[in-house]
Design a protein around this motif. Structure first.
Motif, PDB file in Angstrom:
ATOM      1  N   THR A   5       0.837  -1.194   0.000  1.00 22.04           N
ATOM      2  CA  THR A   5       0.000   0.000   0.000  1.00 22.04           C
ATOM      3  C   THR A   5       0.876   1.250   0.000  1.00 22.04           C
ATOM      4  O   THR A   5       2.019   1.225   0.470  1.00 22.04           O
ATOM      5  N   ALA A   6       0.300   2.322  -0.536  1.00 23.63           N
ATOM      6  CA  ALA A   6       1.021   3.596  -0.629  1.00 23.63           C
ATOM      7  C   ALA A   6       0.029   4.740  -0.524  1.00 23.63           C
ATOM      8  O   ALA A   6      -1.149   4.594  -0.870  1.00 23.63           O
ATOM      9  N   ALA A   7       0.527   5.889  -0.078  1.00 24.25           N
ATOM     10  CA  ALA A   7      -0.272   7.117  -0.046  1.00 24.25           C
ATOM     11  C   ALA A   7       0.643   8.284  -0.390  1.00 24.25           C
ATOM     12  O   ALA A   7       1.776   8.361   0.105  1.00 24.25           O
ATOM     13  N   ALA A   8       0.143   9.169  -1.260  1.00 26.71           N
ATOM     14  CA  ALA A   8       0.892  10.373  -1.628  1.00 26.71           C
ATOM     15  C   ALA A   8      -0.038  11.321  -2.357  1.00 26.71           C
ATOM     16  O   ALA A   8      -0.941  10.878  -3.080  1.00 26.71           O
ATOM     17  N   SER A  13      -3.373   3.840  -2.580  1.00 27.49           N
ATOM     18  CA  SER A  13      -3.505   2.724  -3.506  1.00 27.49           C
ATOM     19  C   SER A  13      -2.886   1.481  -2.880  1.00 27.49           C
ATOM     20  O   SER A  13      -2.108   1.571  -1.932  1.00 27.49           O
ATOM     21  N   GLY A  14      -3.236   0.333  -3.428  1.00 24.14           N
ATOM     22  CA  GLY A  14      -2.674  -0.922  -2.962  1.00 24.14           C
ATOM     23  C   GLY A  14      -2.832  -1.987  -4.018  1.00 24.14           C
ATOM     24  O   GLY A  14      -3.762  -1.941  -4.828  1.00 24.14           O
ATOM     25  N   ARG A  39      -1.458   1.173 -10.959  1.00 27.42           N
ATOM     26  CA  ARG A  39      -1.794   2.437 -10.288  1.00 27.42           C
ATOM     27  C   ARG A  39      -1.004   2.606  -8.996  1.00 27.42           C
ATOM     28  O   ARG A  39      -0.562   3.704  -8.658  1.00 27.42           O
ATOM     29  N   THR A  40      -0.798   1.522  -8.262  1.00 33.05           N
ATOM     30  CA  THR A  40      -0.035   1.616  -7.017  1.00 33.05           C
ATOM     31  C   THR A  40       1.383   2.107  -7.288  1.00 33.05           C
ATOM     32  O   THR A  40       1.936   2.893  -6.519  1.00 33.05           O
ATOM     33  N   VAL A  91      -2.579   1.009   6.367  1.00 30.61           N
ATOM     34  CA  VAL A  91      -2.227  -0.306   6.897  1.00 30.61           C
ATOM     35  C   VAL A  91      -3.509  -1.103   7.083  1.00 30.61           C
ATOM     36  O   VAL A  91      -4.445  -0.646   7.744  1.00 30.61           O
ATOM     37  N   LEU A  92      -3.553  -2.280   6.488  1.00 34.11           N
ATOM     38  CA  LEU A  92      -4.705  -3.173   6.606  1.00 34.11           C
ATOM     39  C   LEU A  92      -4.661  -3.821   7.986  1.00 34.11           C
ATOM     40  O   LEU A  92      -3.664  -4.460   8.337  1.00 34.11           O
ATOM     41  N   THR A  93      -5.715  -3.676   8.744  1.00 35.71           N
ATOM     42  CA  THR A  93      -5.689  -4.142  10.140  1.00 35.71           C
ATOM     43  C   THR A  93      -6.137  -5.587  10.314  1.00 35.71           C
ATOM     44  O   THR A  93      -5.950  -6.146  11.392  1.00 35.71           O
TER      45      THR A  93
END
Length: 147
Positions: A5-8, A13-14, A39-40, A91-93
């Motif tokens: 996973t990423a965020a910016a 996205s993941g 896309r990630t 983060v996937l919990t």
């Protein structure tokens, strides 16, 4: 398999990743390879951190979600439990283990780009279970400490 996973820049996205490996014990390092058509990958290029989530054989739902359709058409994070971590990384919990790594470097590898990660946070470890990367506690990473 892993979900990365990423965020910016206000995006997250993941995707499901098959090319990933721990590549150093001291210092702890991990490499994930993202397809340049994904896309990630486009989000991760701008991210300071990435999340790597270990999937078990029974984790078919997250594997299908993150390995199926593109995040260009559906917000995958509306369908899973998650929380932001370092660098805003989702983060996937509900997976068995995860870690967040700071992106140290990037390496071209044909149709994939490798992201070299330095772990900065990881999921809580149940008693008696090994850590995701087989790492010792941060306090144990001092030079000369026996592995």
């Amino acid at each position: 398999m892993y979900v990365v996973t990423a965020a910016a820049a206000g995006e997250r996205s993941g995707c499901l990743v098959g090319f990933a490996s721990q590549c150093s014990i001291r210092p702890p390092r991990f490499m994930v390879w993202l397809s340049t058509a994904n896309r990630t990958y486009r989000v991760a290029r701008q991210a300071s951190h990435l999340g790597a989530h270990l999937l078990r054989r029974e984790d078919r739902a997250p594997a299908g979600l993150f390995g199926g359709g593109t995040g260009d058409r559906v917000d995958k994070f509306e369908r899973v439990a998650w929380q932001p971590q370092d660098g805003g990384t989702p983060v996937l919990t509900d997976v068995c283990a995860w870690f967040v790594g700071r992106v140290l470097d990037r390496f071209a590898g044909g149709d994939h780009l490798g992201f070299l990660l330095a772990p900065v946070a990881e999921s809580p470890r149940p008693p008696g279970r090994a850590r995701l990367l087989g790492l010792t506690d941060v306090a144990d990473l001092s030079p000369g400490h026996p592995a």
